[in-house]
Design a protein around this motif. Structure first.
Motif, short mmCIF file in Angstrom:
data_model
loop_
_atom_site.label_atom_id
_atom_site.label_comp_id
_atom_site.label_asym_id
_atom_site.label_seq_id
_atom_site.Cartn_x
_atom_site.Cartn_y
_atom_site.Cartn_z
N ASN A 3 0.84 -1.09 -0.11
CA ASN A 3 0.13 0.11 0.13
C ASN A 3 0.85 1.27 -0.06
O ASN A 3 1.89 1.42 0.57
N ASP A 4 0.39 2.31 -0.96
CA ASP A 4 1.33 3.47 -0.87
C ASP A 4 0.54 4.79 -0.86
O ASP A 4 -0.82 4.55 -1.36
N LEU A 5 0.82 5.73 -0.33
CA LEU A 5 -0.15 6.85 -0.32
C LEU A 5 0.97 8.21 -0.43
O LEU A 5 1.83 8.30 0.14
N LEU A 6 0.28 9.19 -1.38
CA LEU A 6 1.19 10.14 -1.98
C LEU A 6 0.27 11.37 -1.85
O LEU A 6 -0.88 11.33 -2.07
N GLY A 7 0.57 12.43 -0.72
CA GLY A 7 -0.35 13.48 -0.44
C GLY A 7 0.51 14.87 -0.74
O GLY A 7 1.52 15.06 -0.47
N PHE A 8 -0.43 15.88 -1.34
CA PHE A 8 0.05 17.28 -1.47
C PHE A 8 -1.13 17.94 -1.66
O PHE A 8 -2.35 17.66 -1.80
N GLN A 9 -0.76 19.26 -1.88
CA GLN A 9 -2.07 20.19 -1.94
C GLN A 9 -1.47 21.16 -3.34
O GLN A 9 -0.34 21.56 -3.65
N ILE A 10 -2.72 21.49 -3.90
CA ILE A 10 -2.75 22.41 -5.47
C ILE A 10 -3.33 23.78 -4.80
O ILE A 10 -4.24 23.78 -4.53
#
Length: 357
Positions: free
Chosen positions: A89-96
């Motif tokens: 399982n992998d998770l990538l988070g960021f904001q635009i």
């Protein structure tokens, strides 16, 4: 902004209409679990009881789309490997931040390999295990006593899921809500599916206690499979609470939180038989904070597993670790998660300074 508003309305209309276009509709209680079970290490160590707990990291919006990160240039990376690498399982988070309203993005991935396919491997010869004796169990398509599998006909397939969770804040009736659009691509062997869903979150205060509610899979988030079937997931309601405890003259702070999940068993709801139609799952957790640098977390999730973890925070770098114990039946074993949060702006500045030197 007008273009964005029109796009939102168009997606809502498609969600309401696509259920009528395809004839094969199936009501299910699963299909979108990737958005419930894949989370960052901080939320996982807190038993995912963070519906009302606003912590300043990109993964917070997965449990409540109202929670956008204040650090607009943070990048969050989470990895989890289970069963000797069989499940990843992998998770990538960021904001635009290119628009007037910031959009929190979380990209989720799950890969499962080496799943045995036994459909064509059954030697369906009956209880005596001998071919063409017409004894009980022969040719019934079920693995009976005395029957076995032909290992030479055993094949394997894999499963991959990719989900995108985009959340933003919007005012509805002069109240601030969080809205999330979810997109899912699911590949299972030779079959594939795509789907769109919506979550809506809200938070209010009752004295010093924060109370949050999140409706997930609105109106009935569905997956369209390559064979034309549609799996529709029933809307789920989560209600969470959060209470902060500050100790005077001491460097400690405690955050107490809990969550109740209300899950419907089927699409037919009888208000006079609530206990037969609704399953209530509960979880709770505590986070202790020391000088805004060290965090210690414990909890109990909806599977009655014990959870825990630690967090270390520096100015431009956050490291979170989570431990998830095995369920009460011992299946699944213990496993671990690690999340790294970094400030992209700080990294770019460091690289620029190194080039100057």
């Amino acid at each position: 902004m007008k273009l964005k508003s029109n796009l939102n309305y168009n997606i809502l209309i498609l969600l309401l209409l696509f259920q009528k276009v395809f004839p094969n509709n199936l009501w299910i209680n699963h299909g979108w679990e990737i958005f419930d079970y894949i989370s960052d290490a901080r939320s996982s160590s807190l038993a995912n009881a963070t519906t009302a707990f606003r912590y300043n990291q990109p993964g917070a919006s997965l449990n409540n789309p109202l929670f956008l990160s204040n650090s607009k240039d943070d990048l969050s990376l989470t990895h989890q490997s289970r069963f000797a690498g069989l499940i990843n399982n992998d998770l990538l988070g960021f904001q635009i931040n290119r628009y007037k309203t910031p959009i929190q993005i979380n990209i989720l991935y799950q890969g499962i390999g080496q799943i045995p396919d036994t459909r064509n491997a059954l030697l369906d010869w009956g209880n005596d295990g001998k071919f063409d004796t017409n004894d009980p169990g022969e040719g019934n398509g079920i693995l009976d006593e005395g029957e076995r599998l032909d290992k030479n006909k055993l094949t394997y397939f894999s499963q991959q899921q990719i989900g995108i969770h985009g959340s933003f804040q919007s005012k509805i009736l002069n109240k601030k809500f969080g809205v999330a659009f979810k997109f899912l691509n699911h590949n299972l062997g030779s079959s594939s599916a795509i789907g769109v869903g919506i979550d809506i979150g809200y938070i209010s205060k009752l004295g010093k206690i924060e109370i949050a509610s999140v409706a997930k899979n609105i109106p009935a988030s569905g997956l369209i499979w390559s064979n034309g079937d549609i799996e529709k997931s029933i809307t789920k309601l989560s209600i969470g609470s959060h209470y902060k405890v500050k100790l005077e003259n001491l460097p400690f702070e405690f955050d107490l939180m809990s969550k109740l999940d209300f899950n419907a068993f089927n699409n037919y709801f009888n208000i006079f038989k609530i206990e037969k139609n609704i399953k209530i799952e509960k979880c709770f957790a505590i986070e202790a904070k020391l000088n805004d640098k060290l965090y210690i977390r414990i909890g109990k999730d909806i599977f009655t597993r014990s959870t825990g973890g630690v967090g270390l925070i520096w100015e431009n770098f956050v490291l979170d670790y989570a431990f998830l114990g095995s369920p009460y039946n011992g299946l699944g074993g213990n496993h671990h998660l690690i999340t790294i949060n970094i400030s992209l702006e700080s990294v770019l500045k460091m690289l620029a300074n190194d080039k100057k030197e």
